[in-house]
Design an enzyme around this catalytic site. Structure first.
Site, mmCIF file in Angstrom:
data_model
loop_
_atom_site.group_PDB
_atom_site.id
_atom_site.type_symbol
_atom_site.label_atom_id
_atom_site.label_comp_id
_atom_site.label_asym_id
_atom_site.label_seq_id
_atom_site.Cartn_x
_atom_site.Cartn_y
_atom_site.Cartn_z
ATOM 1 N N LYS A 1 8.804 -11.017 -41.274
ATOM 2 C CA LYS A 1 10.039 -11.799 -41.394
ATOM 3 C C LYS A 1 9.708 -13.261 -41.638
ATOM 4 O O LYS A 1 8.634 -13.758 -41.266
ATOM 5 C CB LYS A 1 10.947 -11.651 -40.170
ATOM 6 C CG LYS A 1 10.401 -12.184 -38.835
ATOM 7 C CD LYS A 1 10.555 -13.678 -38.630
ATOM 8 C CE LYS A 1 9.858 -14.129 -37.344
ATOM 9 N NZ LYS A 1 9.574 -15.549 -37.263
ATOM 10 N N ASP B 1 12.054 -10.605 -31.696
ATOM 11 C CA ASP B 1 12.044 -10.323 -33.134
ATOM 12 C C ASP B 1 11.961 -8.823 -33.456
ATOM 13 O O ASP B 1 11.999 -8.444 -34.622
ATOM 14 C CB ASP B 1 10.835 -11.010 -33.798
ATOM 15 C CG ASP B 1 10.929 -12.534 -33.750
ATOM 16 O OD1 ASP B 1 12.056 -13.062 -33.605
ATOM 17 O OD2 ASP B 1 9.877 -13.190 -33.863
HETATM 18 P P1 ATP Z 1 5.715 -14.269 -32.466
HETATM 19 O O1 ATP Z 1 6.222 -12.918 -32.888
HETATM 20 O O2 ATP Z 1 5.422 -14.386 -31.007
HETATM 21 O O3 ATP Z 1 6.457 -15.425 -33.068
HETATM 22 P P2 ATP Z 1 3.713 -14.472 -34.475
HETATM 23 O O4 ATP Z 1 4.618 -13.853 -35.444
HETATM 24 O O5 ATP Z 1 3.321 -15.886 -34.720
HETATM 25 O O6 ATP Z 1 4.255 -14.355 -33.027
HETATM 26 P P3 ATP Z 1 2.014 -12.180 -34.063
HETATM 27 O O7 ATP Z 1 1.152 -11.739 -35.204
HETATM 28 O O8 ATP Z 1 3.173 -11.331 -33.710
HETATM 29 O O9 ATP Z 1 2.397 -13.676 -34.322
HETATM 30 O O10 ATP Z 1 1.013 -12.324 -32.799
HETATM 31 C C1 ATP Z 1 1.145 -13.179 -31.720
HETATM 32 C C2 ATP Z 1 0.098 -12.768 -30.659
HETATM 33 O O11 ATP Z 1 0.483 -11.520 -30.105
HETATM 34 C C3 ATP Z 1 -1.304 -12.534 -31.200
HETATM 35 O O12 ATP Z 1 -2.087 -13.692 -31.158
HETATM 36 C C4 ATP Z 1 -1.861 -11.463 -30.288
HETATM 37 O O13 ATP Z 1 -2.543 -12.035 -29.192
HETATM 38 C C5 ATP Z 1 -0.639 -10.743 -29.718
HETATM 39 N N1 ATP Z 1 -0.414 -9.356 -30.218
HETATM 40 C C6 ATP Z 1 -0.055 -8.302 -29.482
HETATM 41 N N2 ATP Z 1 0.106 -7.209 -30.249
HETATM 42 C C7 ATP Z 1 -0.125 -7.581 -31.504
HETATM 43 C C8 ATP Z 1 -0.084 -6.870 -32.737
HETATM 44 N N3 ATP Z 1 0.196 -5.573 -32.828
HETATM 45 N N4 ATP Z 1 -0.356 -7.590 -33.855
HETATM 46 C C9 ATP Z 1 -0.629 -8.913 -33.781
HETATM 47 N N5 ATP Z 1 -0.706 -9.596 -32.632
HETATM 48 C C10 ATP Z 1 -0.452 -8.951 -31.501
#
Ligand code: ATP
Length: 306
Positions: free
Chosen positions: A11, A141
């Site tokens: 997203k 999200d």
């Molecule tokens: P958010 O959804 O919190 O805004 P983001 O979109 O910036 O985060 P994500 O890739 O969702 O980032 O990952 C945030 C953190 O969540 C990662 O640094 C990791 O430690 C943790 N995490 C847990 N499960 C996952 C997953 N399946 N994929 C990626 N990161 C994960």
């Protein structure tokens, strides 16, 4: 051995208006979610116990993605198992095409994909509304990753209503080296705005009109992210990335969610290619991805992962 494969989109927040911190620590937001064609693929296979493995597509670093019970996909499988009285005996293999900790809700996408895949693997047969309720418990999200398209989000972002959006928009994403922690970006945002009286977060009429009209110029002019100054203060390099996209005449640009991925809106596919070439040549980001939105939410696919 049976397997089920689900793909879930990343997203982008076309608008992200952030209020002050609430008593529960979360922030009230008003946002426009937009699902774009960068995907994570989750393959759920019968196994013993709950196991997670992760690989990254080209240009996607997966260091820092947990493979224990804290992985959001594992938490989703565990929640569904608890809800349906099932043992969580499943191997979840995650192939990441969504930048990690990139502000594009990759973890949430994996949770939504794991919910749908395990629901099918175990024949749980939950209604979409029940899956959406489980999704909201996993993260702000996750419900949007199930829904896809373009939608307004309120509350923590988990209360959704679809938006009437016409046409398709061409996007270029500059993927940064390393991620940003979402809580750290919100904390920096609070520090930067300390002492200010904040209005109730809302999405502008100009953005809603741009989406109704399917007008990329108008949309480019109305992109807004209240977290952008905070993300740039933590990662000053992002300002150079934003400038590099502006030099390529992007119609608009913004940091995606809590960053550090930066999104650029193009006039069309050809312009997107120009922006991608310009960004790559600028050396201000790790990799560049071109795609479009809106796309649908999580879905099951046949056979081997795409
Ligand atoms: P958010 O959804 O919190 O805004 P983001 O979109 O910036 O985060 P994500 O890739 O969702 O980032 O990952 C945030 C953190 O969540 C990662 O640094 C990791 O430690 C943790 N995490 C847990 N499960 C996952 C997953 N399946 N994929 C990626 N990161 C994960």
């Amino acid at each position: 051995m049976s397997s089920v494969v689900a793909v879930a989109p990343a997203k982008l927040n076309l608008a992200l208006a952030v209020g002050g911190p609430r008593s529960d620590g979360f922030h009230e937001v008003a946002t426009v979610y937009h699902a774009v064609g960068l995907y994570d693929t989750v393959t759920a296979t019968d196994g013993e116990g709950l196991r997670v493995t992760v690989e990254g597509e080209k240009g996607i670093a997966v260091e820092g993605v947990p493979t224990d019970a804290s992985n959001l996909a594992a938490r989703a499988a565990q929640l569904l198992a608890d809800r349906s009285g099932q043992e969580p005996d499943v191997h979840l293999h995650i192939r990441k095409g969504i930048p990690v900790a990139g502000g594009m809700a990759g973890g949430s996408a994996d949770a939504a994909a794991a919910l749908l895949a395990c629901d099918a693997l175990w024949g749980t047969g939950l209604a979409r509304a029940e899956l959406a309720a489980l999704a909201a418990g996993l993260g702000s999200d996750v419900p949007f990753a199930l829904l896809g398209g373009t939608a307004l989000g309120h509350g923590r972002g988990e209360h959704l209503s679809p938006v009437l959006a016409r046409g398709r928009f061409d996007w270029v994403f500059a993927v940064a080296d390393g991620g940003l922690s979402t809580p750290a970006v919100y904390a920096a945002c609070d520090r930067l705005r300390e002492g200010r009286v904040l209005p109730e977060p809302r999405v502008s009429d100009a953005m809603m009109a741009a989406l109704r009209a399917g007008d990329p110029e108008q949309l480019g002019a109305s992109l807004v992210n209240d977290l952008q100054p905070a993300a740039c203060s933590l990662r000053p390099q992002l300002r150079q990335t934003l400038e590099a996209g502006a030099d390529c005449d992007a119609l608009g640009s913004l940091v995606s969610g809590s960053g550090p991925t930066v999104a650029f809106l193009a006039r069309d596919g050809e312009h997107a290619l120009d922006i991608a070439v310009g960004l790559s040549a600028s050396g201000t980001c790790r990799s560049v991805k071109r795609t479009h939105g809106p796309v649908g939410g999580v879905r099951l696919v046949e056979g081997e992962p795409a």
